[in-house]
Design a protein around this motif. Structure first.
Motif, PDB file in Angstrom:
ATOM      1  N   UNK A   1      22.940  32.460  46.535  1.00  0.00           N
ATOM      2  CA  UNK A   1      22.725  33.910  46.507  1.00  0.00           C
ATOM      3  C   UNK A   1      21.339  34.213  45.950  1.00  0.00           C
ATOM      4  N   UNK A   2      20.753  35.295  46.432  1.00  0.00           N
ATOM      5  CA  UNK A   2      19.415  35.690  46.003  1.00  0.00           C
ATOM      6  C   UNK A   2      19.336  37.210  46.030  1.00  0.00           C
ATOM      7  N   UNK A   3      18.546  37.805  45.109  1.00  0.00           N
ATOM      8  CA  UNK A   3      18.410  39.251  45.064  1.00  0.00           C
ATOM      9  C   UNK A   3      17.476  39.772  46.144  1.00  0.00           C
ATOM     10  N   UNK A   4      17.361  41.094  46.208  1.00  0.00           N
ATOM     11  CA  UNK A   4      16.551  41.754  47.228  1.00  0.00           C
ATOM     12  C   UNK A   4      15.611  42.735  46.543  1.00  0.00           C
ATOM     13  N   UNK A   5      14.333  42.440  46.557  1.00  0.00           N
ATOM     14  CA  UNK A   5      13.343  43.263  45.861  1.00  0.00           C
ATOM     15  C   UNK A   5      13.167  44.627  46.520  1.00  0.00           C
ATOM     16  N   UNK A   6      13.660  44.788  47.760  1.00  0.00           N
ATOM     17  CA  UNK A   6      13.512  46.054  48.478  1.00  0.00           C
ATOM     18  C   UNK A   6      14.730  46.971  48.332  1.00  0.00           C
ATOM     19  N   UNK A   7      15.693  46.607  47.476  1.00  0.00           N
ATOM     20  CA  UNK A   7      16.864  47.449  47.268  1.00  0.00           C
ATOM     21  C   UNK A   7      16.484  48.806  46.683  1.00  0.00           C
ATOM     22  N   UNK A   8      17.217  49.840  47.086  1.00  0.00           N
ATOM     23  CA  UNK A   8      17.051  51.171  46.520  1.00  0.00           C
ATOM     24  C   UNK A   8      18.301  51.555  45.742  1.00  0.00           C
ATOM     25  N   UNK A   9      18.176  52.415  44.720  1.00  0.00           N
ATOM     26  CA  UNK A   9      19.346  52.819  43.942  1.00  0.00           C
ATOM     27  C   UNK A   9      20.386  53.540  44.793  1.00  0.00           C
ATOM     28  N   UNK A  10      21.628  53.480  44.357  1.00  0.00           N
ATOM     29  CA  UNK A  10      22.739  54.138  45.041  1.00  0.00           C
ATOM     30  C   UNK A  10      22.914  55.544  44.470  1.00  0.00           C
ATOM     31  N   UNK A  11      23.111  56.545  45.361  1.00  0.00           N
ATOM     32  CA  UNK A  11      23.379  57.908  44.920  1.00  0.00           C
ATOM     33  C   UNK A  11      24.840  58.227  45.211  1.00  0.00           C
ATOM     34  N   UNK A  12      25.566  58.690  44.181  1.00  0.00           N
ATOM     35  CA  UNK A  12      26.992  58.950  44.283  1.00  0.00           C
ATOM     36  C   UNK A  12      27.282  60.448  44.137  1.00  0.00           C
ATOM     37  N   UNK A  13      28.177  60.960  44.990  1.00  0.00           N
ATOM     38  CA  UNK A  13      28.719  62.317  44.855  1.00  0.00           C
ATOM     39  C   UNK A  13      30.210  62.187  44.576  1.00  0.00           C
ATOM     40  N   UNK A  14      30.701  62.958  43.605  1.00  0.00           N
ATOM     41  CA  UNK A  14      32.094  62.838  43.189  1.00  0.00           C
ATOM     42  C   UNK A  14      32.765  64.205  43.139  1.00  0.00           C
TER      43      UNK A  14
END
Length: 260
Positions: free
Chosen positions: A186-199
């Motif tokens: 497994x390896x991380x992804x430097x291009x990941x963006x944060x997750x936005x949650x609506x509840x």
């Protein structure tokens, strides 16, 4: 505010035989790992009474989460730049919320919030250097609503809606491969963006004082944008690779509980 520090020595010895061609590879390395982290979270709030039942509040918040991971590899006591790695991560967010509150027979909160975040990443592994997020701002906004009401029959109703974003973990963006299992890397992804949650959540509670019994119903409906899923594939030797990626599909979850 927090500060973290961790140092560790790691020894890697692996011998993999590929059934497809009968060849094998051996890796015998030692690592000097250093992890540093720091961050803080602060907020400032002000409430202005407008009347007997109405008030207006404003809140400003700022947070920072940063980490650095360095892994120096040595081969027979000699520094090995190819297998050495560096991962720097810095996530900062600033938000503002404006909220009107009414207190009468029912309690009502109405307002909204806006947030701007920066998600900067730097990595170096296997001789490859990558940097993302520098100077880029990620914007999110969401309304906020909460209504609660208690009847004379001791029934309580509550309905609320809110939104927020979540920062990433170091393992999700670190490009240093996790080879603890040589057949499942497994390896991380430097291009990941944060997750936005609506509840959206609701609650109903009724208490019968004559029988001392109660009934409770809860529900939660959540929606996420840029949700994170794992991309998996196998190479010609049967080794599995896993990388987290942002999904293009929007994700919905619902939870309902009823207690009598």
């Amino acid at each position: 505010m927090f500060v973290s520090k961790e140092d560790a020595l790691e020894k890697e010895y692996s011998e993999v035989t590929y059934t497809a061609n009968g060849e094998s590879s051996v890796r015998d390395l030692s690592y000097n790992n250093n992890t540093r982290g720091y961050g803080y979270s602060t907020s400032l709030a002000y409430v202005e009474p407008l009347s007997e039942k109405w008030s207006l509040s404003a809140t400003l918040a700022n947070s920072l989460n940063a980490s650095n991971f360095t892994s120096d590899a040595f081969n027979n006591g000699t520094y090995d730049d190819y297998f050495s790695s560096v991962s720097d991560y810095r996530y900062s967010a600033s938000s503002g919320q404006l909220l009107a509150q009414y207190k009468g027979k029912a309690t009502v909160h109405l307002g909204g919030s806006a947030e701007v975040a920066t998600n900067e990443n730097y990595s170096k592994s296997y001789g490859i250097t990558q940097r993302t997020g520098a100077g880029e701002n990620l914007w999110n906004w969401s309304p906020f609503v909460r209504v609660s009401y208690t009847t004379k029959e001791r029934a309580f109703y509550n309905l609320s809606y809110s939104g927020n974003s979540s920062n990433l973990s170091n393992s999700q963006i670190s490009t240093v491969p996790n080879i603890s299992n040589p057949t499942n890397i497994s390896v991380g992804n430097i291009y990941l963006e944060p997750v936005f949650m609506s509840n959206l959540s609701g609650m109903y509670v009724y208490t019968n004082m004559k029988t001392f019994s109660s009934m409770q119903t809860f529900f939660t409906l959540s929606h996420s944008a840029n949700s994170i899923v794992n991309a998996n594939w196998f190479d010609e030797n049967g080794i599995q690779y896993n990388v987290p990626v942002n999904s293009r599909k929007r994700n919905f979850d619902m939870y309902i509980q009823h207690v009598w």
